[in-house]
Design an enzyme around this catalytic site. Structure first.
Site, short mmCIF file in Angstrom:
data_model
loop_
_atom_site.label_atom_id
_atom_site.label_comp_id
_atom_site.label_asym_id
_atom_site.label_seq_id
_atom_site.Cartn_x
_atom_site.Cartn_y
_atom_site.Cartn_z
N GLU A 1 -13.04 1.86 -2.01
CA GLU A 1 -11.97 2.78 -2.40
C GLU A 1 -11.43 2.38 -3.77
O GLU A 1 -10.98 1.26 -3.96
CB GLU A 1 -10.84 2.72 -1.37
CG GLU A 1 -9.74 3.70 -1.68
CD GLU A 1 -8.61 3.66 -0.67
OE1 GLU A 1 -8.16 2.56 -0.33
OE2 GLU A 1 -8.19 4.74 -0.23
N CYS B 1 -5.20 8.62 -0.30
CA CYS B 1 -6.05 7.94 0.68
C CYS B 1 -7.18 8.83 1.21
O CYS B 1 -8.27 8.35 1.48
CB CYS B 1 -5.21 7.43 1.83
SG CYS B 1 -4.18 8.73 2.53
N GLU C 1 -2.06 3.80 8.91
CA GLU C 1 -2.64 4.85 8.05
C GLU C 1 -3.18 4.12 6.84
O GLU C 1 -2.44 3.75 5.95
CB GLU C 1 -1.55 5.84 7.61
CG GLU C 1 -0.86 6.54 8.75
CD GLU C 1 -1.77 7.50 9.48
OE1 GLU C 1 -2.71 8.01 8.83
OE2 GLU C 1 -1.56 7.73 10.67
N LYS D 1 10.81 0.22 4.82
CA LYS D 1 10.60 -0.57 3.60
C LYS D 1 9.64 0.17 2.70
O LYS D 1 8.45 0.30 3.01
CB LYS D 1 10.02 -1.96 3.93
CG LYS D 1 10.04 -2.87 2.71
CD LYS D 1 9.12 -4.05 2.83
CE LYS D 1 7.70 -3.72 2.43
NZ LYS D 1 7.55 -3.23 1.06
N1 LIG Z 1 -4.04 6.53 5.24
C1 LIG Z 1 -2.95 6.87 4.61
O1 LIG Z 1 -2.20 7.69 5.11
C2 LIG Z 1 -2.62 6.26 3.29
C3 LIG Z 1 -3.22 5.11 2.88
N2 LIG Z 1 -2.89 4.53 1.69
C4 LIG Z 1 -3.61 3.33 1.28
O2 LIG Z 1 -2.67 2.42 0.70
C5 LIG Z 1 -3.27 1.68 -0.34
C6 LIG Z 1 -2.42 1.65 -1.57
O3 LIG Z 1 -1.14 1.33 -1.25
P1 LIG Z 1 -0.52 -0.09 -1.55
O4 LIG Z 1 0.95 0.08 -1.56
O5 LIG Z 1 -1.16 -0.75 -2.71
O6 LIG Z 1 -0.97 -0.90 -0.24
P2 LIG Z 1 -0.51 -2.32 0.25
O7 LIG Z 1 -1.21 -2.53 1.52
O8 LIG Z 1 -0.61 -3.34 -0.79
O9 LIG Z 1 1.08 -2.14 0.51
C7 LIG Z 1 1.59 -1.19 1.39
C8 LIG Z 1 2.96 -1.62 1.85
O10 LIG Z 1 2.85 -2.81 2.61
C9 LIG Z 1 3.72 -3.80 2.11
N3 LIG Z 1 3.07 -5.08 2.37
C10 LIG Z 1 2.17 -5.75 1.58
N4 LIG Z 1 1.77 -6.88 2.19
C11 LIG Z 1 2.41 -6.94 3.40
C12 LIG Z 1 2.40 -7.86 4.48
N5 LIG Z 1 1.64 -8.95 4.46
N6 LIG Z 1 3.16 -7.60 5.54
C13 LIG Z 1 3.92 -6.48 5.60
N7 LIG Z 1 3.98 -5.58 4.60
C14 LIG Z 1 3.24 -5.80 3.51
C15 LIG Z 1 3.88 -3.45 0.65
O11 LIG Z 1 5.06 -4.02 0.11
C16 LIG Z 1 3.93 -1.94 0.73
O12 LIG Z 1 5.21 -1.48 1.10
C17 LIG Z 1 -4.62 2.31 -0.58
O13 LIG Z 1 -5.63 1.50 -0.08
C18 LIG Z 1 -4.57 3.62 0.20
O14 LIG Z 1 -5.78 4.04 0.64
C19 LIG Z 1 -1.95 5.08 0.90
C20 LIG Z 1 -1.33 6.23 1.25
C21 LIG Z 1 -1.62 6.93 2.46
#
Ligand SMILES: NC(=O)C1=CN([C@@H]2O[C@H](COP(=O)(O)OP(=O)(O)OC[C@H]3O[C@@H](n4cnc5c(N)ncnc54)[C@H](O)[C@@H]3O)[C@@H](O)[C@H]2O)C=CC1
Length: 455
Positions: A324, A221, A187, A113
């Site tokens: 962040e 990230c 991650e 997804k």
């Molecule tokens: N450590 C890593 O490798 C990485 C970490 N990130 C982190 O991701 C964040 C930004 O990405 P966003 O997409 O805004 O994060 P997010 O956590 O809002 O969403 C990530 C994914 O989870 C899904 N999602 C949202 N709520 C959910 C739930 N309750 N249950 C299941 N799936 C759900 C979203 O639709 C999306 O596909 C930043 O905080 C960043 O640091 C981003 C890229 C790499």
């Protein structure tokens, strides 16, 4: 399929991606808003990832164990089953490859997804897998937001979840996984320290700070957004960083010379600017940027562009230093001693990455060993070769042996209670920001120097 058969199919997928690099990179730029220059790097890392796991697929084997009295036992490597991959919007195609590569190599199926903000490029990946010979239904894309993600995580037929995204969502995913006793790879976010000692090659350190903060509009990230600078060189370093930051070419991400495109969407742009406003209220000084950028090109005038921002006069307890921001915002913090900076660098709930710039090799290794971070860079930043582990300490998520999703490679997984940390040392200085391809970096890894903990 046998491991070798899976290997062949994955190599074919990698070949197709390589062949269609330009088309997929263009699609990714439109999908996410990052510059085409960077999107090409993402696509290269993606096919390299599939090649890497293809190479492992054929060598996955069980063990034969001799028992007393002529008896024997054996272990088999079996797929988990259906794995769910949930991706963030900053590296849509790459994250999908990082998760599906290990899953498919080990004989699993994957339902992926993507983030609803970047739905398209992963569909192209699914087409490529089909073209390469992945059996129908083995790699599936399901579009949707939180509700869809929840449905997938809670589904009884799902054996494992691999998630990239924010810390709050990561917590929810872990809770859902716990209810189904499902393994999960997380991650998550970061607020990583970048430590510049006064003996560092200044030119390289300045470029490193830009790489650590402004790739993909700062939406990375593992960015080193807390830039600790030894007081002796604070003024010189800051002046140079500000000068270079102001020169970053912002605008149409499809143009060859653009180095910073548009942020992901309006709410996120507002959020990033909200952090800058709050930083000013708390006493930080905006040394450059932070304001909206309106391109001359009429068709781009409503784009979510902002000028990269450098904040001075920062203190460790300010929100801009603790949280962040996930945008192009660098915070500069002076320090006096090694002991002090290590303590301050580790005083965070996150632990994804860290960087050190110094000419003193012993100090470099001593400091990275003391950093509580999954990935550490010496005299370089933000290079992530597929062969190396990627993941964090603390709230940044579980650290797994290689790229996100790797824990599908059961048995290669780090034993409970152990931690891995990887260190990257460059043979060449940071040049990517000047426009060279990352291929010009030779990344050296000496295992004994780089791994610590029980691993
Ligand atoms: N450590 C890593 O490798 C990485 C970490 N990130 C982190 O991701 C964040 C930004 O990405 P966003 O997409 O805004 O994060 P997010 O956590 O809002 O969403 C990530 C994914 O989870 C899904 N999602 C949202 N709520 C959910 C739930 N309750 N249950 C299941 N799936 C759900 C979203 O639709 C999306 O596909 C930043 O905080 C960043 O640091 C981003 C890229 C790499």
């Amino acid at each position: 399929m046998s491991g070798m058969e899976r290997c062949r199919v994955m190599l074919e997928a990698a070949r197709i991606i390589r062949e269609q690099r330009e088309e997929i990179a263009t699609m990714e730029t439109i999908n996410n808003g990052k510059s085409i220059f960077e999107a090409r790097v993402d696509i290269d890392i993606s096919w390299q990832c599939l090649e890497y796991y293809a190479g492992l697929a054929g060598s996955l084997a069980g063990e034969h164990i001799q028992l007393p009295g002529g008896s024997f036992g054996y272990t088999r490597r079996e797929p988990l089953g259906v794995c769910v991959g949930i991706g963030a919007w900053n590296y849509p195609f790459q994250i999908a490859c990082w998760k599906s590569g290990p899953a498919l190599a080990c004989g699993n199926a994957m339902v992926f997804k993507p983030s609803p903000f970047t739905p398209i490029s992963v569909v192209r990946l699914a087409e490529i897998f089909t073209e390469a010979g992945v059996p129908k239904g083995l790699f599936n894309v399901v579009q949707g937001g939180a509700a869809t993600g929840q449905f997938l995580c809670q589904h009884p037929d799902v054996a494992k979840i691999s998630f990239t995204g924010s810390v709050p969502t990561g917590m929810k995913i872990m809770e859902m996984a716990a209810k189904g006793i499902k393994p999960v790879t997380l991650e998550l976010g970061g607020k990583s320290p970048l430590i510049i000692f006064s003996d560092a090659d200044l030119e390289n350190a300045v470029k490193g700070a830009l790489m650590a903060n402004f790739l993909t509009q700062g939406e990375v990230c593992c960015n080193g957004t807390r830039v600790f600078v030894e007081r002796k060189i604070l003024d010189t370093f800051t002046k140079e960083v500000v000068k270079r930051t102001q020169k970053i070419k912002i605008g149409d991400p499809l143009l060859e010379d653009t180095r910073m495109g548009a942020l992901i969407n309006r709410p996120h742009l507002n959020r990033v600017q909200g952090f800058i406003k709050q930083a000013k209220e708390q006493g930080a000084e905006v040394l450059c940027g932070g304001d909206l950028y309106v391109p001359d090109d009429q068709k781009l005038k409503n784009g979510y562009y902002m000028r990269p921002c450098v904040l001075g006069n920062c203190k460790d307890d300010m929100t801009c230093v603790k949280e962040e921001i996930f945008g192009p915002v660098m915070a500069i913090l002076p320090f006096d001693t090694e002991e002090e900076v290590v303590e301050r660098a580790n005083a965070t709930k996150f632990g994804l990455a860290g960087g050190v710039f110094t000419r003193d090799i012993q100090k470099a290794h001593r400091v990275v060993a003391a950093l509580k971070a999954g990935m550490c860079f010496i005299n370089n930043y933000n290079v992530s070769p597929v062969e190396l582990p990627f993941g964090g300490y603390k709230s940044s998520g579980e650290l797994c042996v290689t790229s996100p999703g790797t824990c599908q490679l059961q048995g290669l997984r780090v034993a409970p209670g152990t931690a891995w940390s990887c260190v990257l040392t460059p043979a060449l200085p940071c040049r990517i920001w000047q426009g060279e391809r990352p291929g010009s970096h030779r990344v050296l890894l000496a295992a004994e120097d780089c791994l610590r903990g029980d691993g």
